[in-house]
Design a protein around this motif. Structure first.
Motif, short mmCIF file in Angstrom:
data_model
loop_
_atom_site.label_atom_id
_atom_site.label_comp_id
_atom_site.label_asym_id
_atom_site.label_seq_id
_atom_site.Cartn_x
_atom_site.Cartn_y
_atom_site.Cartn_z
N MET A 1 0.84 -1.18 0.00
CA MET A 1 0.00 0.00 0.00
C MET A 1 0.88 1.23 0.00
O MET A 1 1.88 1.30 0.71
CB MET A 1 -0.90 0.01 1.22
CG MET A 1 -1.79 -1.21 1.34
SD MET A 1 -2.92 -1.36 -0.03
CE MET A 1 -4.28 -0.45 0.56
N LEU A 2 0.49 2.18 -0.79
CA LEU A 2 1.28 3.39 -0.92
C LEU A 2 0.35 4.55 -1.27
O LEU A 2 -0.57 4.39 -2.07
CB LEU A 2 2.33 3.23 -2.02
CG LEU A 2 3.14 4.45 -2.39
CD1 LEU A 2 4.10 4.80 -1.26
CD2 LEU A 2 3.90 4.21 -3.67
N ALA A 3 0.62 5.67 -0.68
CA ALA A 3 -0.12 6.88 -1.01
C ALA A 3 0.88 8.01 -1.22
O ALA A 3 1.81 8.18 -0.44
CB ALA A 3 -1.09 7.25 0.10
N ILE A 4 0.71 8.74 -2.30
CA ILE A 4 1.58 9.88 -2.59
C ILE A 4 0.68 11.10 -2.70
O ILE A 4 -0.28 11.11 -3.47
CB ILE A 4 2.36 9.70 -3.90
CG1 ILE A 4 3.28 8.49 -3.80
CG2 ILE A 4 3.14 10.96 -4.24
CD1 ILE A 4 3.99 8.14 -5.07
N LYS A 5 0.99 12.12 -1.93
CA LYS A 5 0.25 13.38 -2.03
C LYS A 5 1.07 14.29 -2.93
O LYS A 5 2.12 14.79 -2.56
CB LYS A 5 0.07 14.02 -0.66
CG LYS A 5 -0.75 15.30 -0.75
CD LYS A 5 -1.00 15.88 0.61
CE LYS A 5 -1.81 17.13 0.62
NZ LYS A 5 -1.91 17.96 -0.50
N TRP A 6 0.62 14.42 -4.16
CA TRP A 6 1.33 15.24 -5.13
C TRP A 6 1.10 16.71 -4.81
O TRP A 6 0.00 17.12 -4.43
CB TRP A 6 0.83 14.93 -6.54
CG TRP A 6 1.15 13.54 -6.97
CD1 TRP A 6 0.28 12.50 -7.00
CD2 TRP A 6 2.42 13.04 -7.39
NE1 TRP A 6 0.93 11.37 -7.43
CE2 TRP A 6 2.24 11.67 -7.67
CE3 TRP A 6 3.67 13.60 -7.56
CZ2 TRP A 6 3.28 10.86 -8.12
CZ3 TRP A 6 4.70 12.80 -8.01
CH2 TRP A 6 4.50 11.45 -8.28
#
Length: 76
Positions: A1-6
């Motif tokens: 699981m991975l989340a990137i806040k651009w």
């Protein structure tokens, strides 16, 4: 699981470079540094996994460069 806040919720278009997680940090650092030199050294878009159950123990290629699911044991 991975989340990137651009930054500013602007997701870059790296569809050709970012197929598997293998190049994730090269793409991420290229975007954040605004330096596309990182994209000159991309690894093959393949995914590997260590299998220890239901098959002979070893490292297996599980996604190939054509985005197909495969199960090929990697030999030394």
């Amino acid at each position: 699981m991975l989340a990137i806040k651009w930054p500013e919720n602007e997701v870059p278009d790296y569809k050709d470079e970012l197929i598997t997680a293998v190049n994730l940090f090269r793409v991420l650092f290229s975007y954040l540094s605004e330096n596309e030199d990182y994209l000159k050294a991309l690894a093959d878009n393949k995914s590997f996994d260590v299998v220890s159950e239901d098959a002979s123990f070893g490292v297996y290629e599980v996604i190939n460069e054509n985005e197909e699911i495969v199960f090929i044991k990697v030999e030394k």
